[in-house]
Design a protein around this motif. Structure first.
Motif, PDB file in Angstrom:
ATOM      1  N   MET A  66      42.672  56.941  19.442  1.00  0.00           N
ATOM      2  CA  MET A  66      41.286  56.999  19.894  1.00  0.00           C
ATOM      3  C   MET A  66      41.101  56.550  21.340  1.00  0.00           C
ATOM      4  SD  MET A  66      40.175  58.261  17.181  1.00  0.00           S
ATOM      5  CE  MET A  66      38.449  58.337  17.669  1.00  0.00           C
ATOM      6  N   ARG A  67      41.886  55.566  21.788  1.00  0.00           N
ATOM      7  CA  ARG A  67      41.708  55.039  23.146  1.00  0.00           C
ATOM      8  C   ARG A  67      42.780  55.540  24.108  1.00  0.00           C
ATOM      9  NH1 ARG A  67      38.660  50.386  23.463  1.00  0.00           N
ATOM     10  NH2 ARG A  67      38.780  50.759  25.704  1.00  0.00           N
ATOM     11  N   MET A  68      44.023  55.584  23.648  1.00  0.00           N
ATOM     12  CA  MET A  68      45.113  55.991  24.529  1.00  0.00           C
ATOM     13  C   MET A  68      45.381  57.496  24.499  1.00  0.00           C
ATOM     14  SD  MET A  68      46.455  53.419  26.230  1.00  0.00           S
ATOM     15  CE  MET A  68      48.187  53.759  26.551  1.00  0.00           C
ATOM     16  N   ASN A  69      44.964  58.172  23.431  1.00  0.00           N
ATOM     17  CA  ASN A  69      45.116  59.640  23.328  1.00  0.00           C
ATOM     18  C   ASN A  69      46.575  60.099  23.405  1.00  0.00           C
ATOM     19  OD1 ASN A  69      42.295  59.792  23.262  1.00  0.00           O
ATOM     20  ND2 ASN A  69      42.167  59.973  25.495  1.00  0.00           N
ATOM     21  N   TYR A  70      47.454  59.381  22.736  1.00  0.00           N
ATOM     22  CA  TYR A  70      48.878  59.732  22.782  1.00  0.00           C
ATOM     23  C   TYR A  70      49.168  61.164  22.335  1.00  0.00           C
ATOM     24  CZ  TYR A  70      51.387  55.488  24.163  1.00  0.00           C
ATOM     25  OH  TYR A  70      51.917  54.451  24.876  1.00  0.00           O
ATOM     26  N   PRO A  71      48.626  61.626  21.193  1.00  0.00           N
ATOM     27  CA  PRO A  71      48.967  62.993  20.772  1.00  0.00           C
ATOM     28  C   PRO A  71      48.572  64.055  21.784  1.00  0.00           C
ATOM     29  CG  PRO A  71      47.990  61.754  18.961  1.00  0.00           C
ATOM     30  CD  PRO A  71      47.804  60.928  20.191  1.00  0.00           C
ATOM     31  N   TRP A  72      47.401  63.911  22.385  1.00  0.00           N
ATOM     32  CA  TRP A  72      46.939  64.917  23.331  1.00  0.00           C
ATOM     33  C   TRP A  72      47.693  64.827  24.657  1.00  0.00           C
ATOM     34  CZ3 TRP A  72      43.952  62.241  19.900  1.00  0.00           C
ATOM     35  CH2 TRP A  72      43.370  63.014  18.891  1.00  0.00           C
TER      36      TRP A  72
END
Length: 413
Positions: free
Chosen positions: A178-184
């Protein structure tokens, strides 16, 4: 002037005390009844309270280095376009052999998918899972990101590198999404041909909340390191088409998660070959959040101290990337000390931002080039190659616009 440092702290405290002093003086001068005097007294009290809260907030920020500049506060510092990776020319990934479909493993329970299954071939899939440790007897939630290539025919019978990602304390694995957006971020780097596909295993470093175990096998307590370094990777590689623990696995984390990543790579070089630490530290700590981790066992404490390990033990054959900024006054000296201690066969690289605090904004800017670095290392090493040390070319990254970060590859032949 930045938002940290003794000068800024002293200025804010002095200003706050002046405001409180004026407020106390004003209260003795406001007299009478009715709405006017009442509102005046209320305004003076609010001003004094805000001054006191501001002083505490500045002191806390100065101690933890959350925000070091106004651009940190506004969220405009160190986005992905502001970070350039210099001085690294990893060996191009080599096409490797084929693996087999992993057999179902009872230690992984899949609850649900976060992304629509219909978009898996284009956007990948995020699975909410619970992992139960066979050795540690611990269990913890994790989110597994399977990139689009995982569902393609080209990778139908091939295993991919795996990356364990951990947040700091007291954050949670959900913040990695939600905050770091690793998957995207991973999807974007793959689409722009800066990275090859990796399976991300996003989990909590705090496996026995609310206690901060520092990813340690606590004396007479939970075996957190065993769970994260052994149980987790064994379970995931058995359930999914991910490389067996070894050359194809890496670790990454911020703050405490970064400490855990480097420490576990050094303690388990036969299970991990690469690690990234985003504003991490490099020695074991104990405070009220951890309790007594070592029970007086000095050897256990030393084995959880990367700096001690580099001083007193042979360096492991792993590659690490560590990051910080020139304005992180607490993290920067420890990072430089750690880098100066690295010796062969261990390799170390670094990203040093011009500015940035101990927060998600700075780490999100460092994350894309860190994923590129990990992808190049894990794919190359997993296929029998070794990342080259040439400094003639850099990984493909967007040009620098405002803040500049340099990644320096230490030459250890």
């Amino acid at each position: 002037m930045g938002l940290t440092g003794s000068g800024f702290l002293a200025l804010c405290v002095a200003f706050g005390l002046v405001v409180i002093g004026i407020a106390l003086w004003a209260l003795t001068r406001i007299s009478g009844r009715g709405p006017g005097p009442l509102l005046a007294r209320l305004g003076v009290l609010v001003a004094a309270q805000l001054a006191a809260i501001s002083m505490v907030a500045v002191a806390v920020n100065d101690n933890f280095q959350f925000y070091t500049s106004m651009s940190d506060v506004m969220g405009t510092a160190n986005n992905a376009d502001n970070v350039v990776v210099k001085g690294v020319d990893p060996q191009p990934p080599v096409t490797g052999g084929k693996g087999q479909q992993g057999k179902p493993y009872d230690s992984v329970q899949i609850h649900s998918g976060i992304l629509p299954a219909a978009t898996a071939r284009t956007s990948g899939e995020i699975l909410d899972v619970t992992v139960r440790g066979a050795k540690s007897r611990l269990s913890s939630q994790a989110y597994v990101y399977l990139p689009p290539a995982y569902f393609s025919s080209a990778y139908a019978h091939r295993r991919m590198p795996g990356l364990v990602v951990m947040p700091g304390y007291p954050s949670t694995a959900s913040n990695l999404i939600m905050r770091m957006n690793y998957p995207w971020a991973m999807e974007s780097q793959i689409k722009h041909h800066r990275a090859r596909p990796m399976v991300l295993v996003m989990t909590n470093e705090t496996v026995t909340p609310p206690r901060d175990t520092e990813c340690t096998n606590v004396a007479h307590g939970p075996k957190a390191e065993t769970f994260l370094a052994q149980d987790l990777t064994d379970a995931i590689s058995a359930k999914f088409r991910v490389d067996r623990p070894g050359a194809g696995w890496g670790l990454m984390g911020d703050s405490t998660g970064g400490f855990c990543a480097v420490k576990m790579a050094m303690n388990y070089p036969h299970r991990f070959t690469s690690a990234v630490s985003l504003s991490g530290y490099y020695h074991a700590i104990m405070d009220f959040t951890t309790g007594d981790l070592f029970g007086g066992n000095r050897n256990l404490q030393h084995m959880n101290d990367p700096e001690w390990l580099l001083r007193h033990r042979p360096a492991p054959p792993v590659s690490v990337l560590v990051t910080t900024s020139r304005t992180e006054s607490q993290v920067l000296p420890d990072t430089r000390k750690f880098l100066s201690m690295v010796k062969p066969p261990m390799r170390a690289s670094s990203i040093i931002l011009t500015s940035g605090g101990h927060n998600f904004g700075a780490w999100k800017g460092e994350m894309p080039p860190s994923l590129d670095w990990l992808s190049a290392h894990l794919w190359a090493v997993a296929n029998g190659g070794h990342p080259a040390l040439s400094t003639k070319r850099s990984l493909a990254n967007p040009p620098v616009t405002r803040h500049r970060a340099a990644l320096h590859q230490r030459r250890h032949a």
